[in-house]
Design a protein around this motif. Structure first.
Motif, PDB file in Angstrom:
ATOM      1  N   MET A  94       0.818  -1.126  -0.632  1.00 36.27           N
ATOM      2  CA  MET A  94       0.073   0.024  -0.161  1.00 36.27           C
ATOM      3  C   MET A  94       0.676   1.594  -0.245  1.00 36.27           C
ATOM      4  O   MET A  94       0.166   2.207  -0.469  1.00 36.27           O
ATOM      5  N   ILE A  95       1.892   1.253   0.785  1.00 38.11           N
ATOM      6  CA  ILE A  95       2.628   2.062   0.421  1.00 38.11           C
ATOM      7  C   ILE A  95       3.729   2.956  -0.330  1.00 38.11           C
ATOM      8  O   ILE A  95       3.449   4.154  -0.703  1.00 38.11           O
ATOM      9  N   THR A  98       0.774   3.824  -3.308  1.00 42.65           N
ATOM     10  CA  THR A  98       1.125   5.144  -3.107  1.00 42.65           C
ATOM     11  C   THR A  98       1.911   6.490  -2.956  1.00 42.65           C
ATOM     12  O   THR A  98       2.172   7.366  -4.137  1.00 42.65           O
ATOM     13  N   GLU A  99       2.948   5.342  -2.738  1.00 47.99           N
ATOM     14  CA  GLU A  99       4.059   6.791  -2.885  1.00 47.99           C
ATOM     15  C   GLU A  99       4.244   6.921  -4.442  1.00 47.99           C
ATOM     16  O   GLU A  99       4.905   7.903  -5.628  1.00 47.99           O
ATOM     17  N   THR A 101       1.879   6.696  -7.270  1.00 49.52           N
ATOM     18  CA  THR A 101       1.455   7.259  -7.682  1.00 49.52           C
ATOM     19  C   THR A 101       0.615   8.652  -7.462  1.00 49.52           C
ATOM     20  O   THR A 101      -0.216   8.615  -8.238  1.00 49.52           O
ATOM     21  N   PHE A 102       0.420   8.076  -5.737  1.00 49.51           N
ATOM     22  CA  PHE A 102       0.196  10.133  -4.900  1.00 49.51           C
ATOM     23  C   PHE A 102       0.899  10.714  -5.239  1.00 49.51           C
ATOM     24  O   PHE A 102       0.681  12.313  -5.410  1.00 49.51           O
TER      25      PHE A 102
END
Lengths: 104, 203
Positions: A94-95, A98-99, A101-102
């Motif tokens: 998840m991390i 997230t890093e 794409t976000f």
């Protein structure tokens, strides 16, 4: 790959399992959970007792012999370690994602 | 002092006990009603959990954990179910539960207890009806509770004499036979109400 039914772990369960990598009795678990979570997770006695009972049923933790006759001492099992590891991998993913794409 | 009361709502029960403590009555035990000791009026925080234990060691461990957390166990036994705690330390949290699920869980255990007692009584009741130890018909038609031959054909003084003579016996008979079905219905109702409390909380 089929995901383990117990995943994801709740925040409290995760910290309890992490605390029980070393043997501990109830109140010590509470203190460790608070410390490990940086003061974020503060469990009350009734809630912890229910959580321990549930983790024993799932065989994620087990009672271990101790000198304290009034307090039961618990330790994580191999199954508990396995689930902790699986949840860690889940969160790592998840991390990472997230890093990627976000946060640009 | 002893008081008889029945609660299905732990919050209401705890509030009543707080009120009693504020009036100077400290809860010392619960078996056949609540037992109180007269002390000086005190503002206390009282919370109730619902649990039974298989082993004495489990019960001791449970009470010790609460005491470590600043909550003293003041009433309840290994098998009593309801466990009463009083906050005795400054550092203790305001409640014995820190999430909704565990707060609701005690209603689920309470509900299961009532339902399982009702389920234990059910086969006993069925067996007593089948063996005619309980006359099911008499529960619906009270006339059958009277055993005097030809009672309902009698008239006037003769009727009243026989009727009034047998009435106490008929009442005892009826009460004994009705006790079991009434308890079953009562416990099922309590179980259902506790279940509703559970569902209301987890929603």
């Amino acid at each position: 790959m089929k995901r383990d039914k117990q995943l994801p772990l709740t925040e409290t369960v995760y910290y309890i399992l992490l605390a029980l990598l070393e043997p501990a009795h109830g109140y010590l678990i509470l203190q460790k959970v608070e410390e490990l979570s940086g003061g974020q997770v503060r469990m009350a006695a009734g809630t912890l007792y229910g959580a321990i009972e549930n983790l024993l049923k799932l065989k994620f933790i087990q009672p271990v012999p101790s000198d304290d006759s009034r307090r039961k001492v618990y330790l994580i099992t191999d199954r508990g370690k396995e689930i902790l590891h699986l949840d860690l991998e889940r969160m790592k993913h998840m991390i990472q994602i997230t890093e990627k794409t976000f946060i640009t | 002092m002893r008081r008889f009361k029945h609660f299905l709502d732990f919050e209401k029960e705890a509030n009543w006990l707080k009120q009693m403590a504020a009036n100077g009555y400290e809860l010392t035990g619960k078996s056949w009603g609540y037992r109180f000791m007269k002390t000086k009026p005190e503002n206390v925080n009282i919370k109730i959990d619902y649990r039974t234990f298989k082993k004495q060691a489990d019960f001791v461990d449970y009470c010790t954990l609460f005491e470590d957390c600043g909550w003293k166990h003041i009433a309840g036994t290994k098998n009593s179910g309801a466990q009463y705690f009083k906050k005795i330390r400054e550092y203790a949290s305001e409640d014995i539960f820190s999430d909704v699920d565990s707060k609701a869980g005690r209603y689920k255990r309470l509900s299961n207890m009532y339902i399982s007692i009702a389920m234990c009584y059910l086969p006993i009741f069925a067996a007593l009806i089948m063996t005619n130890a309980i006359d099911a018909g008499a529960l619906l038609n009270p006339k059958e509770l009277y055993f005097t031959p030809g009672l309902w054909e009698k008239a006037g003084f003769e009727f009243w004499q026989a009727f009034l003579f047998e009435t106490p016996f008929a009442l005892i008979r009826g009460a004994t036979w009705a006790a079991l079905p009434i308890m079953i219905i009562l416990f099922l109702t309590f179980g259902r109400r506790a279940e509703q409390q559970y569902k209301k909380l987890i929603r």
